[in-house]
Scaffold this active site. Structure first.
Site, PDB file in Angstrom:
ATOM      1  CG  PHE A 134      -2.011   0.937   1.234  1.00 51.61           C
ATOM      2  CD1 PHE A 134      -3.226   0.594   0.662  1.00 51.61           C
ATOM      3  CD2 PHE A 134      -1.866   2.194   1.791  1.00 51.61           C
ATOM      4  CE1 PHE A 134      -4.272   1.496   0.644  1.00 51.61           C
ATOM      5  CE2 PHE A 134      -2.911   3.105   1.780  1.00 51.61           C
ATOM      6  CZ  PHE A 134      -4.122   2.752   1.203  1.00 51.61           C
ATOM      7  CG  ASP A 219      -0.155  -1.755   7.581  1.00 55.13           C
ATOM      8  OD1 ASP A 219      -1.293  -2.043   8.002  1.00 55.13           O
ATOM      9  OD2 ASP A 219       0.098  -0.686   7.002  1.00 55.13           O
ATOM     10  CE1 TYR A 244      -9.364   3.130   6.261  1.00 55.82           C
ATOM     11  CE2 TYR A 244      -8.525   4.162   8.260  1.00 55.82           C
ATOM     12  CZ  TYR A 244      -8.326   3.728   6.968  1.00 55.82           C
ATOM     13  OH  TYR A 244      -7.093   3.893   6.378  1.00 55.82           O
ATOM     14  CE  LYS A 245      -7.950   0.231   4.543  1.00 50.40           C
ATOM     15  NZ  LYS A 245      -6.490   0.192   4.456  1.00 50.40           N
ATOM     16  NE  ARG A 399      -9.225  -3.506  -3.269  1.00 52.08           N
ATOM     17  CZ  ARG A 399      -8.802  -2.828  -2.202  1.00 52.08           C
ATOM     18  NH1 ARG A 399      -7.748  -3.230  -1.532  1.00 52.08           N
ATOM     19  NH2 ARG A 399      -9.438  -1.748  -1.799  1.00 52.08           N
TER      20      ARG A 399
HETATM   21  C1  LIG Z   1      -5.778   1.384   4.324  1.00 51.25           C
HETATM   22  C2  LIG Z   1      -4.316   1.282   4.490  1.00 51.25           C
HETATM   23  C3  LIG Z   1      -3.564   2.377   4.920  1.00 51.25           C
HETATM   24  C4  LIG Z   1      -4.202   3.720   5.156  1.00 51.25           C
HETATM   25  O1  LIG Z   1      -3.480   4.466   6.087  1.00 51.25           O
HETATM   26  P1  LIG Z   1      -4.159   5.627   6.934  1.00 51.25           P
HETATM   27  O2  LIG Z   1      -3.051   6.156   7.723  1.00 51.25           O
HETATM   28  O3  LIG Z   1      -5.254   5.003   7.750  1.00 51.25           O
HETATM   29  O4  LIG Z   1      -4.736   6.618   5.965  1.00 51.25           O
HETATM   30  C5  LIG Z   1      -2.194   2.188   5.084  1.00 51.25           C
HETATM   31  N1  LIG Z   1      -1.612   0.999   4.854  1.00 51.25           N
HETATM   32  C6  LIG Z   1      -2.321  -0.071   4.438  1.00 51.25           C
HETATM   33  C7  LIG Z   1      -1.637  -1.376   4.188  1.00 51.25           C
HETATM   34  C8  LIG Z   1      -3.684   0.044   4.219  1.00 51.25           C
HETATM   35  O5  LIG Z   1      -4.374  -0.999   3.785  1.00 51.25           O
END
Ligand SMILES: *Cc1c(COP(=O)(O)O)cnc(C)c1O
Length: 428
Positions: A134, A219, A244-245, A399
């Site tokens: 990501f 992560d 939030y996911k 997805r």
């Molecule tokens: C959704 C996601 C993020 C988003 O980061 P925020 O700091 O919450 O905006 C970061 N890393 C991964 C792997 C994600 O899936």
């Protein structure tokens, strides 16, 4: 032609589903035809629990009635609000309460943890991550390398699949770690890759990293609330996740952090400090000299964000009432297996459409990533017209994430049927 093995009707599976009633606890957005959408986007933003509004209202009421006294008085006790999330968060990720804290946002927490667990030296300075992680993780790690005066191109090692493959093999990850040996400072990998949906073998990767003397962190943005995690037993050094996911705690919601118990009483560990991480018993003496709280709590900076945390508390309560991750994961595996078999049942050649997520349930969460070689965007738009909310990732991946708390087997069949219709109309 032999008739394909007839699957159990979705309605029957929904009627037998012990988690089916939880669907009523969420707001399902209406689709183009007025009925609720089939929402397969919980990997991006989980739906709103109905309990969220009341949870936030309570804090508004406290603020309105009590002002600053809300910190010390019922029902809110804002001073201790974050502590009320600890036990449920620990259950969620398989940790001891001292190992978890809820604070900040995910990328902020990634940085705070890397400050402590990426401590490059002249010889041990490499950091291992997944290629195609990501973007926020890529940028975070890149900037951490620069923070230490290193060239990211030299310090960062990326894992990539073998030619012709879409996902990583555990044995290749282990071999890369062993090959880096003494030069490896830190491993930081996603629990589940956001793009392919591959779930990594956290225990094996941690073991391999520790064998060469590296710190190992994850992560868990796409793993928390999705997989049944055992962070303590797997011996992970550090981890963080967003809420939030799969944890349905609202856009931009707060984040969870795990730091293994073995670091709980290590005030010597380098960290960025703030007053909320200071020994709570003397915090309000407002004195010089930072003394961290034991455990993950010692990484806190600021006083708690009550509103996002109020939503998160309501969401964690739903997870607990549902029987926690073991129960959710059981249904999740069934939903995903059904979706997979419906997609495979289309019998499309791999150069048209292929699932790049591993077929082994142990190597994935709920998400299936479908690589659509032709007319992918058209298919995605067709799904949207049918009231199916998926998500699109460039260049050509759709997805689909059926989640156990609010998706039904009926939802899965809606997707299967829409894919079939699109394929038929394509052949004509
Ligand atoms: C959704 C996601 C993020 C988003 O980061 P925020 O700091 O919450 O905006 C970061 N890393 C991964 C792997 C994600 O899936």
């Amino acid at each position: 032609m032999t008739a394909p093995h007839a699957p159990t009707p979705a309605a029957e599976l929904d009627a037998a589903d012990s988690l089916a009633s939880f669907r009523q606890e969420f707001h399902l957005p209406p689709g183009p035809d007025g009925r609720p959408v089939a929402y397969f986007c919980g990997n991006s933003l989980g739906l709103m629990p109905k309990a969220a509004r009341a949870a936030v209202e309570t804090e508004f009421d406290t603020w309105a009635r009590l002002g600053v006294e809300g910190h010390f008085e019922a029902p809110s006790f804002w001073m201790h609000f974050h502590e009320t999330l600890t036990e449920a968060s620990a259950r969620l990720v398989g940790a001891k309460p001292i190992e978890v804290v809820v604070m900040n946002n995910l990328t902020v927490n990634l940085h705070l943890l890397l400050v402590s667990f990426y401590r490059p030296t002249a010889t041990r300075y490499k950091i291992l991550m997944e290629g195609g992680a990501f973007p926020s993780d890529q940028y975070a790690i890149e900037s951490q390398a620069r923070l230490h005066g290193l060239d990211p191109a030299d310090a960062i090692v990326e894992l990539v699949p073998r030619p012709g493959e879409h996902t990583l093999r555990t044995e290749d990850i282990e071999a890369t770690i062993a090959g880096l040996g003494d030069s490896l400072a830190t491993v930081l990998i996603g629990g589940v890759n956001y793009y392919t949906g591959q779930a990594f073998d956290i225990a094996a990767i941690t073991k391999a990293g520790h064998a060469v003397g590296a710190y190992v962190g994850f992560d868990l943005a796409h793993a928390a609330g999705n997989l049944d995690l055992r962070l303590h037993d797997w011996d992970v050094d550090f981890a963080c996740w967003c809420t939030y996911k799969y944890l349905n705690s609202g856009p931009g919601g707060t984040s969870g952090v795990f730091v293994h118990e073995r670091f709980a009483h290590r005030p010597d560990l380098v960290r960025l400090a703030g007053w909320w991480g200071h020994d709570a018993s003397v915090r309000f003496q407002m004195k010089k000299g930072f003394r961290p709280m034991p455990g993950a709590a010692g990484w806190q900076l600021s006083n708690a964000q009550i509103f996002p945390m109020a939503i998160h508390r309501a969401s964690l309560a739903i997870v607990d009432r549902a029987g926690g991750m073991p129960a959710m994961r059981r249904k999740s595996e069934q939903l995903t297996a059904r979706l997979e078999s419906l997609i495979r049942g289309l019998n499309l050649p791999a150069d048209k459409l292929e699932i790049i997520t591993p077929a082994d349930p142990a190597q994935r969460g709920c998400q299936l990533s479908v690589l659509v070689h032709e007319r992918g965007r058209e298919l995605f738009d067709y799904l949207a017209d049918q009231g199916i909310i998926a998500d699109w990732r460039e260049p050509n991946v759709i997805r689909l994430a059926p989640v156990p708390l609010y998706n039904s087997f009926e939802d899965v069949d809606r997707v299967g049927e829409a894919l079939r219709q699109f394929t038929i109309s394509n052949e004509e």
